[in-house]
Design a protein around this motif. Structure first.
Motif, PDB file in Angstrom:
ATOM      1  N   LYS A 354       0.722  -1.191  -0.051  1.00 24.39           N
ATOM      2  CA  LYS A 354      -0.199  -0.189  -0.060  1.00 24.39           C
ATOM      3  C   LYS A 354       0.835   1.154  -0.148  1.00 24.39           C
ATOM      4  CE  LYS A 354      -4.055  -2.146   2.385  1.00 24.39           C
ATOM      5  NZ  LYS A 354      -4.925  -2.038   3.496  1.00 24.39           N
ATOM      6  N   SER A 355       2.002   1.183   0.545  1.00 20.66           N
ATOM      7  CA  SER A 355       2.720   2.348   0.977  1.00 20.66           C
ATOM      8  C   SER A 355       3.527   2.794  -0.621  1.00 20.66           C
ATOM      9  CB  SER A 355       3.883   2.108   1.815  1.00 20.66           C
ATOM     10  OG  SER A 355       5.061   3.198   1.789  1.00 20.66           O
ATOM     11  N   VAL A 356       3.901   1.464  -1.211  1.00 20.01           N
ATOM     12  CA  VAL A 356       4.578   1.851  -2.731  1.00 20.01           C
ATOM     13  C   VAL A 356       3.171   2.011  -3.631  1.00 20.01           C
ATOM     14  CG1 VAL A 356       5.377   0.403  -4.503  1.00 20.01           C
ATOM     15  CG2 VAL A 356       6.183  -0.036  -2.299  1.00 20.01           C
ATOM     16  N   LYS A 357       2.241   1.759  -3.524  1.00 24.02           N
ATOM     17  CA  LYS A 357       1.186   2.171  -4.302  1.00 24.02           C
ATOM     18  C   LYS A 357       0.806   3.718  -4.107  1.00 24.02           C
ATOM     19  CE  LYS A 357      -1.406  -2.202  -5.259  1.00 24.02           C
ATOM     20  NZ  LYS A 357      -2.638  -2.807  -5.123  1.00 24.02           N
ATOM     21  N   HIS A 361       0.896   7.736  -6.527  1.00 22.88           N
ATOM     22  CA  HIS A 361      -0.111   8.678  -6.383  1.00 22.88           C
ATOM     23  C   HIS A 361      -0.410   9.521  -5.573  1.00 22.88           C
ATOM     24  CE1 HIS A 361      -2.175   5.960  -9.580  1.00 22.88           C
ATOM     25  NE2 HIS A 361      -1.916   5.121  -8.615  1.00 22.88           N
ATOM     26  N   PRO A 362       0.722  10.391  -5.509  1.00 24.23           N
ATOM     27  CA  PRO A 362       1.096  11.545  -4.499  1.00 24.23           C
ATOM     28  C   PRO A 362      -0.166  12.277  -4.046  1.00 24.23           C
ATOM     29  CG  PRO A 362       2.293  12.029  -6.334  1.00 24.23           C
ATOM     30  CD  PRO A 362       1.539  10.886  -6.641  1.00 24.23           C
ATOM     31  N   MET A 398       2.903  16.855  -0.884  1.00 25.55           N
ATOM     32  CA  MET A 398       2.654  16.392   0.433  1.00 25.55           C
ATOM     33  C   MET A 398       3.469  15.415   0.800  1.00 25.55           C
ATOM     34  SD  MET A 398      -0.584  15.023   2.657  1.00 25.55           S
ATOM     35  CE  MET A 398      -1.570  16.723   2.357  1.00 25.55           C
ATOM     36  N   PRO A 399       4.417  15.681   1.915  1.00 24.98           N
ATOM     37  CA  PRO A 399       5.482  14.604   2.155  1.00 24.98           C
ATOM     38  C   PRO A 399       4.763  13.415   3.148  1.00 24.98           C
ATOM     39  CG  PRO A 399       5.671  16.303   3.544  1.00 24.98           C
ATOM     40  CD  PRO A 399       4.446  16.910   2.434  1.00 24.98           C
ATOM     41  N   LYS A 400       5.268  12.221   2.719  1.00 23.50           N
ATOM     42  CA  LYS A 400       4.695  10.970   3.341  1.00 23.50           C
ATOM     43  C   LYS A 400       5.918  10.123   3.752  1.00 23.50           C
ATOM     44  CE  LYS A 400       2.103   9.738   0.192  1.00 23.50           C
ATOM     45  NZ  LYS A 400       1.278   8.887  -0.834  1.00 23.50           N
ATOM     46  N   ASP A 401       5.786   9.123   4.672  1.00 22.08           N
ATOM     47  CA  ASP A 401       6.633   8.416   5.099  1.00 22.08           C
ATOM     48  C   ASP A 401       6.864   7.113   3.957  1.00 22.08           C
ATOM     49  OD1 ASP A 401       7.410   9.624   7.425  1.00 22.08           O
ATOM     50  OD2 ASP A 401       5.779   8.333   8.629  1.00 22.08           O
ATOM     51  N   ALA A 402       8.181   6.794   3.813  1.00 23.36           N
ATOM     52  CA  ALA A 402       8.449   5.781   2.555  1.00 23.36           C
ATOM     53  C   ALA A 402       8.794   4.483   3.536  1.00 23.36           C
ATOM     54  CB  ALA A 402       9.673   6.188   1.991  1.00 23.36           C
TER      55      ALA A 402
END
Length: 670
Positions: A354-357, A361-362, A398-402
């Motif tokens: 889910k994180s990769v997906k 789609h940022p 928007m920044p998100k955790d990888a």
């Protein structure tokens, strides 16, 4: 698995010999045949008198007892059923969320261990317990090898091993005997449909019977035609088809398997009518009136349709366990060790997915005071977006955790835990190790894996030995004197041949021992023995009096050659043939003379293999006296035997002392 014996053939060519006596099936009186049919405890058909007697008996007390035992066992084992149902879906879950990823750790490790244990065949060999039963042991080895195909033992072993590994303990019933094929009919009891005694430690407990199951039941479904064909059921013609029940183990098991495979639950559909209608039966073993009985109940356990009293107290079921816990029925299974790791790996994998997906789609932040129309941000090629003021900072991602390295660490840790607990590293699974290693390290890992697996193989050997003892017990019970003959096909160096066996050829005076050994272990041991024996044979061969023929035959045996191949290379000598002919007379307790031309050592070796009779011991003692006399009075014994004439050879005779000798050197048995 049972292997061909190392000693065969000698008696096959002589009709009077014990192993080939009565090549044609003997004719028995109707009285004897009826007694043989009635002797079958579970497999025998019921005649009309037996059926009327059973239908008229009052089974109310037995029905009440079975109902109480079934209820207690059902509630006791229900939590296990629920857990097993979840694990079956985890093992092969075709109905999972199609957007999710399923982890296959349980399947991979399970199949790896199963492949190793199933491939490492267990060899069974019968060993006599008293003098004279050597030939019977040889015949049992041959029959076991033949029955291996008749019983489809390879299929049974797969199912037996699979259930033991998945449920911790599996059950194989050894109570039916097919009188048309003259062969036992083993059957695997589906653990998902079995109800057991909560206090039982195993099916039959220890050697004293402590911890044995007081009762053991299973649920099955049958049609009336199947019941009638078996010939052992009564009072079943008025039964009504059984609908689905919330407490039906068979229906629940079918529902679980169907759900895991992505199929529909057939219990929701209308029950089949007509000849193919099935009836829910509860069958099993319990102690009633101080006797072990096998009973089958129908009509929601209100009617008995099958009843047999058994001899002894041992339930005719052999249980196999993978990782046993002393004094406990429930051993450790593969899912016990792997299930939690697979679930955790599946969670980690799906969160990572889910994180990769989401990274593809940022999400964006935009200044609504400068971008007045939200639709302008929809993607199009070669598009211009009007912005009030400077474009810097108008829109930002928007920044998100990888996905972090911790996820891989957790996945590796879970995999290592599952692999170490079951001894299934990457090499054992047929995959390339993640880490670069040396050939020495890989060889050491494989050696330690074999050590771990050899323990499970030895534990499986316990049940394999009990299986072949139960197999022999079925022959002992159902194979009748003057009635039954079993024709065995043996494929040898010169092609296939048939050998007929009667009861006296297969049943020993004292039940034989059964030796079980891993195929891998036995081959390694045989190779080591061959190396040691070859060196020893080279030292003793030049010594005068050394038995070179025996050395060569035993070396062929250690090399893994079948007996018929060895006999073709080293055929029987005249002395061996004559000694076996003398055995026919000695078996009938007839005195046989010892001639000065006998090879006494060879004769005593052949005579010692037959069963004990007074004439046998007297004849062997006469050979011993002749050996002593040949040293004290060599003048009475010619240095070598004269050649036989063509007429004597044609008649099967051997050289005899000349008339002028007046019988000098001939020794009569004491």
């Amino acid at each position: 698995m049972a292997q061909l014996p190392t000693k065969t053939k000698k008696a096959a060519a002589k009709a009077p010999n014990r192993s080939t006596k009565r090549a044609v099936k003997p004719r028995a009186s109707k009285k004897v045949e009826k007694e043989a049919s009635e002797a079958s405890e579970i497999s025998g058909d019921l005649d009309e008198d037996d059926r009327k007697e059973l239908e008229g008996r009052d089974f109310s007390a037995l029905i009440k007892q079975v109902q109480s035992e079934h209820t207690q066992g059902w509630w006791f084992i229900k939590p296990k059923w629920d857990e097993w149902a979840l694990r079956l879906k985890l093992y092969n879950n075709q109905k999972r969320d199609k957007e999710a990823v399923g982890d296959n750790t349980l399947f991979t490790i399970f199949q790896t261990v199963l492949a190793s244990l199933y491939n490492d065949q267990l060899a069974a060999a019968f060993a006599p317990r008293e003098s004279g039963d050597d030939e019977v042991a040889e015949n049992l080895d041959i029959t076991a090898e033949y029955d291996h195909d008749e019983m489809e033992k390879d299929v049974l072993d797969y199912e037996w091993d699979w259930e033991a590994m998945f449920f911790g303990r599996s059950l194989m019933a050894m109570m039916d005997f097919d009188r048309e094929r003259m062969c036992p009919v083993p059957e695997i009891w589906n653990v998902m449909t079995v109800i057991r005694d909560p206090n039982a430690k195993s099916v039959n407990g220890d050697k004293r019977g402590r911890g044995r199951a007081r009762f053991l039941y299973r649920e099955i479904r049958m049609t009336k035609s199947e019941m009638e064909d078996m010939g052992v059921y009564f009072n079943f013609k008025t039964l009504k088809p059984t609908t689905s029940s919330t407490r039906s183990l068979v229906d629940e098991n079918m529902r679980v398997v169907a759900e895991a495979a992505g199929l529909s639950d057939i219990a929701k559909f209308q029950t089949i009518e007509g000849e193919n209608a099935t009836y829910r039966l509860i069958e099993g073993f319990t102690v009633f009136n101080k006797k072990l009985v096998f009973v089958t109940l129908a009509d929601d356990m209100k009617r008995i349709v099958r009843f047999h009293e058994l001899k002894g107290r041992d339930i005719p079921i052999v249980d196999r366990v993978l990782f046993p816990i002393p004094n406990s029925w429930d051993g450790v299974s593969i899912p016990d060790l792997v299930e939690d790791k697979q679930r955790a790996r599946a969670v980690a994998l799906n969160l990572s997915l889910k994180s990769v997906k989401s990274s593809l789609h940022p999400m964006y932040l935009f200044d609504s005071t400068r971008v007045t129309n939200r639709a302008d941000l929809n993607f199009e090629f070669n598009k211009f977006i009007p912005v009030n003021g400077n474009t810097n900072g108008a829109v930002t991602v928007m920044p998100k955790d990888a996905v972090k390295q911790d996820v891989q660490f957790i996945l590796d840790t879970l995999s290592q835990g599952a692999e170490r607990s079951t001894a299934t590293p990457d090499i054992q699974q047929g995959a390339r190790p993640d880490e670069a290693g040396t050939a020495t390290r890989d060889a050491l890992i494989s050696q330690k894996v074999d050590t771990r697996y050899s323990l499970a193989a030895k534990v499986f050997g316990w049940s394999e030995r009990r299986f072949w003892k139960a197999w022999y017990a079925l022959y002992k019970e159902h194979f009748h004197e003057d009635i039954d003959v079993k024709n065995i096909r043996i494929v040898g160096a010169l092609g296939a041949k048939w050998r007929p066996f009667t009861r006296e050829n297969l049943i020993a005076g004292t039940d034989p021992d059964v030796k079980i050994e891993s195929k891998v272990v036995s081959e390694a041991k045989r190779f080591n023995q061959l190396q040691l024996f070859r060196g020893w044979a080279q030292m003793v061969a030049p010594i005068q009096g050394a038995n070179i023929r025996f050395l060569m035959k035993y070396m062929g045996k250690l090399s893994g050659l079948h007996r018929d191949i060895i006999d073709q290379a080293l055929p029987q000598t005249i002395e061996e043939i004559r000694a076996e002919e003398e055995n026919i007379q000695l078996r009938n307790n007839e005195l046989v003379e010892v001639t000065p031309y006998d090879d006494h050592a060879t004769h005593m070796e052949i005579h010692n293999k037959m069963e004990d009779t007074p004439a046998k011991y007297a004849h062997i003692n006469a050979h011993k006296r002749a050996m002593v006399l040949s040293r004290a009075r060599p003048d009475l014994f010619p240095p070598e035997a004269p050649a036989a004439s063509p007429e004597a050879l044609a008649q099967g005779g051997l050289p005899q002392p000349s008339p002028e000798s007046n019988g000098k050197g001939r020794v009569m048995p004491a």
